[in-house]
Motif scaffolding. Sequence first.
Motif, PDB file in Angstrom:
ATOM      1  N   THR A 191       0.846  -1.197   0.000  1.00 40.33           N
ATOM      2  CA  THR A 191       0.000   0.000   0.000  1.00 40.33           C
ATOM      3  C   THR A 191       0.878   1.242   0.000  1.00 40.33           C
ATOM      4  OG1 THR A 191      -1.847  -1.104   1.102  1.00 40.33           O
ATOM      5  CG2 THR A 191      -1.755   1.290   1.279  1.00 40.33           C
ATOM      6  N   ILE A 192       0.549   2.198  -0.874  1.00 42.73           N
ATOM      7  CA  ILE A 192       1.299   3.447  -0.982  1.00 42.73           C
ATOM      8  C   ILE A 192       0.388   4.589  -0.600  1.00 42.73           C
ATOM      9  CG2 ILE A 192       2.509   5.014  -2.537  1.00 42.73           C
ATOM     10  CD1 ILE A 192       2.512   1.808  -3.980  1.00 42.73           C
ATOM     11  N   MET A 193       0.817   5.384   0.403  1.00 43.07           N
ATOM     12  CA  MET A 193       0.019   6.501   0.888  1.00 43.07           C
ATOM     13  C   MET A 193       0.894   7.751   0.934  1.00 43.07           C
ATOM     14  SD  MET A 193      -1.981   4.562   4.021  1.00 43.07           S
ATOM     15  CE  MET A 193      -3.118   5.903   4.314  1.00 43.07           C
ATOM     16  N   GLY A 194       0.506   8.764   0.155  1.00 41.69           N
ATOM     17  CA  GLY A 194       1.306   9.982   0.112  1.00 41.69           C
ATOM     18  C   GLY A 194       0.658  11.166   0.793  1.00 41.69           C
ATOM     19  N   GLY A 195      -0.362  10.896   1.599  1.00 43.73           N
ATOM     20  CA  GLY A 195      -1.069  11.994   2.248  1.00 43.73           C
ATOM     21  C   GLY A 195      -2.300  12.388   1.460  1.00 43.73           C
ATOM     22  N   SER A 196      -3.139  13.239   2.059  1.00 44.69           N
ATOM     23  CA  SER A 196      -4.431  13.573   1.449  1.00 44.69           C
ATOM     24  C   SER A 196      -4.288  14.249   0.094  1.00 44.69           C
ATOM     25  CB  SER A 196      -5.236  14.468   2.392  1.00 44.69           C
ATOM     26  OG  SER A 196      -4.518  15.655   2.673  1.00 44.69           O
ATOM     27  N   ARG A 261       4.386   8.699   3.938  1.00 42.79           N
ATOM     28  CA  ARG A 261       5.035   9.881   4.469  1.00 42.79           C
ATOM     29  C   ARG A 261       5.326   9.632   5.952  1.00 42.79           C
ATOM     30  NH1 ARG A 261       7.595  12.964   0.864  1.00 42.79           N
ATOM     31  NH2 ARG A 261       6.250  14.199  -0.497  1.00 42.79           N
ATOM     32  N   GLY A 262       5.917  10.619   6.619  1.00 40.09           N
ATOM     33  CA  GLY A 262       6.359  10.417   7.991  1.00 40.09           C
ATOM     34  C   GLY A 262       5.511  11.078   9.044  1.00 40.09           C
ATOM     35  N   GLY A 263       4.229  11.346   8.731  1.00 42.39           N
ATOM     36  CA  GLY A 263       3.347  11.919   9.734  1.00 42.39           C
ATOM     37  C   GLY A 263       3.168  10.972  10.911  1.00 42.39           C
ATOM     38  N   ILE A 278       8.247   1.701   4.552  1.00 42.31           N
ATOM     39  CA  ILE A 278       9.270   2.601   4.019  1.00 42.31           C
ATOM     40  C   ILE A 278       8.719   4.004   4.211  1.00 42.31           C
ATOM     41  CG2 ILE A 278      10.461   3.430   1.956  1.00 42.31           C
ATOM     42  CD1 ILE A 278      10.353   0.558   0.893  1.00 42.31           C
ATOM     43  N   ILE A 279       9.432   4.808   4.985  1.00 34.32           N
ATOM     44  CA  ILE A 279       8.982   6.177   5.256  1.00 34.32           C
ATOM     45  C   ILE A 279       9.761   7.135   4.371  1.00 34.32           C
ATOM     46  CG2 ILE A 279       8.691   7.977   6.981  1.00 34.32           C
ATOM     47  CD1 ILE A 279       8.620   5.815   9.122  1.00 34.32           C
ATOM     48  N   ARG A 288       8.993  21.700   8.583  1.00 36.39           N
ATOM     49  CA  ARG A 288       9.998  22.070   9.585  1.00 36.39           C
ATOM     50  C   ARG A 288      10.939  20.920   9.901  1.00 36.39           C
ATOM     51  NH1 ARG A 288       7.944  20.237  14.628  1.00 36.39           N
ATOM     52  NH2 ARG A 288       5.735  19.681  14.497  1.00 36.39           N
ATOM     53  N   GLY A 289      10.801  19.786   9.195  1.00 36.50           N
ATOM     54  CA  GLY A 289      11.709  18.660   9.369  1.00 36.50           C
ATOM     55  C   GLY A 289      11.247  17.630  10.371  1.00 36.50           C
ATOM     56  N   ASP A 290      10.010  17.783  10.899  1.00 34.06           N
ATOM     57  CA  ASP A 290       9.522  16.847  11.908  1.00 34.06           C
ATOM     58  C   ASP A 290       9.366  15.433  11.360  1.00 34.06           C
ATOM     59  OD1 ASP A 290       7.479  18.596  10.615  1.00 34.06           O
ATOM     60  OD2 ASP A 290       6.101  17.096  11.390  1.00 34.06           O
ATOM     61  N   GLN A 291       8.937  15.303  10.100  1.00 32.20           N
ATOM     62  CA  GLN A 291       8.754  13.965   9.537  1.00 32.20           C
ATOM     63  C   GLN A 291      10.088  13.237   9.373  1.00 32.20           C
ATOM     64  OE1 GLN A 291       6.275  13.397   6.147  1.00 32.20           O
ATOM     65  NE2 GLN A 291       4.531  14.496   7.006  1.00 32.20           N
TER      66      GLN A 291
END
Length: 355
Positions: A191-196, A261-263, A278-279, A288-291
């Motif tokens: 499964t590939i999820m790139g955000g909304s 993504r890294g949310g 895989i993130i 801001r680099g949080d992910q």
Amino acid sequence: MTKKTIVFTGGGSAGHVTPNIAIINELDQSKWDIKYIGSKKGIEKELIEKRNIPYYSIRSGKLRRYIDKENIIDMFRVIKGCQEARSVLKKLKPSLVFSKGGFVSVPVIIAARSLGIPIFIHESDMTPGLANKISQRFSTRIFTSFEETRKYFPSAKTTVIGSPIRKEILAGSAEKGRAMLDFTRKLPVLTIMGGSLGAKKINDSVRGSLNELTKDYQIVHLCGKGNLDENLTGVNGYKQFEYVNEELADILAATDMVITRGGSNAIFEFLALHIPMIIIPLTKKQSRGDQILNAQSFEEKGFALKLEEEDLTEVSLKKALDTLKKRRNDYVEMMKSSKESSALDILVKEINEYQ
């Protein structure tokens, strides 16, 4: 028995709203009168109102870490938002305010503090967002997803609990998921999820190597609104969607590996479901680099592989997938042995017991 009122706040992105919804779903509504304060046009308004939760809109200015002339205008919006939030809170008289952050939460928290209302906040990411950096000084209790985040907050009122996971996401059926997707048991499901909104570089890398990938995987591609590729409709072993709602739990139950993504909310859900990942975090140019820090933490703990977007190519993606597939069982075992606590149960308990 008289109900107590709790006010939730947080918005600007789904990541600031879905954890609140997870908590709301677990609260006993015979004991709690649940309200929500959010922005006038944010995503939180749509997500909350469709659940028939009373919603109160206030003005909200964007909080920036850089110099911009819009900061002056937004300062007045924040001041007005504080006045509006104070008016709502005086009418509702809540026993507690719970915040997940985002721009809109700051006026609510400042207003709550001015009225002596207890405030709980939760920080999902490794480093606190600007809203929670401001809000911490007014808060009663602070909860974090990562142990590493504790150092940014006063230790006496900070507790590390993980991220509150929607219980419905854990109740999916793999059989229903495969049936909906018309997938078999012969190949693993990726499964590939790139955000909304999707992620163009991830979408392009996946689609560019689709002929190779479908030899080894059945692929579910959540590509984001407006990002469907009609030329790929009907490709065997490949299903693309702009987004999914009710079906997501079943899809994830059928998923063997995920590209994401890294949310924080998403990766903690995959951790709870024991899905190796895989993130590919947002770059520092996009955030801001949080992910990046979230991904690094999960990689160090043996839950994921991190692949920087700058290094993402069809070749590097295939190589990372091959590594993850080869070591999949090791990742699953590390996830199963994780000591991440049940954040949702802890938060519900803390809310119920707070006097």
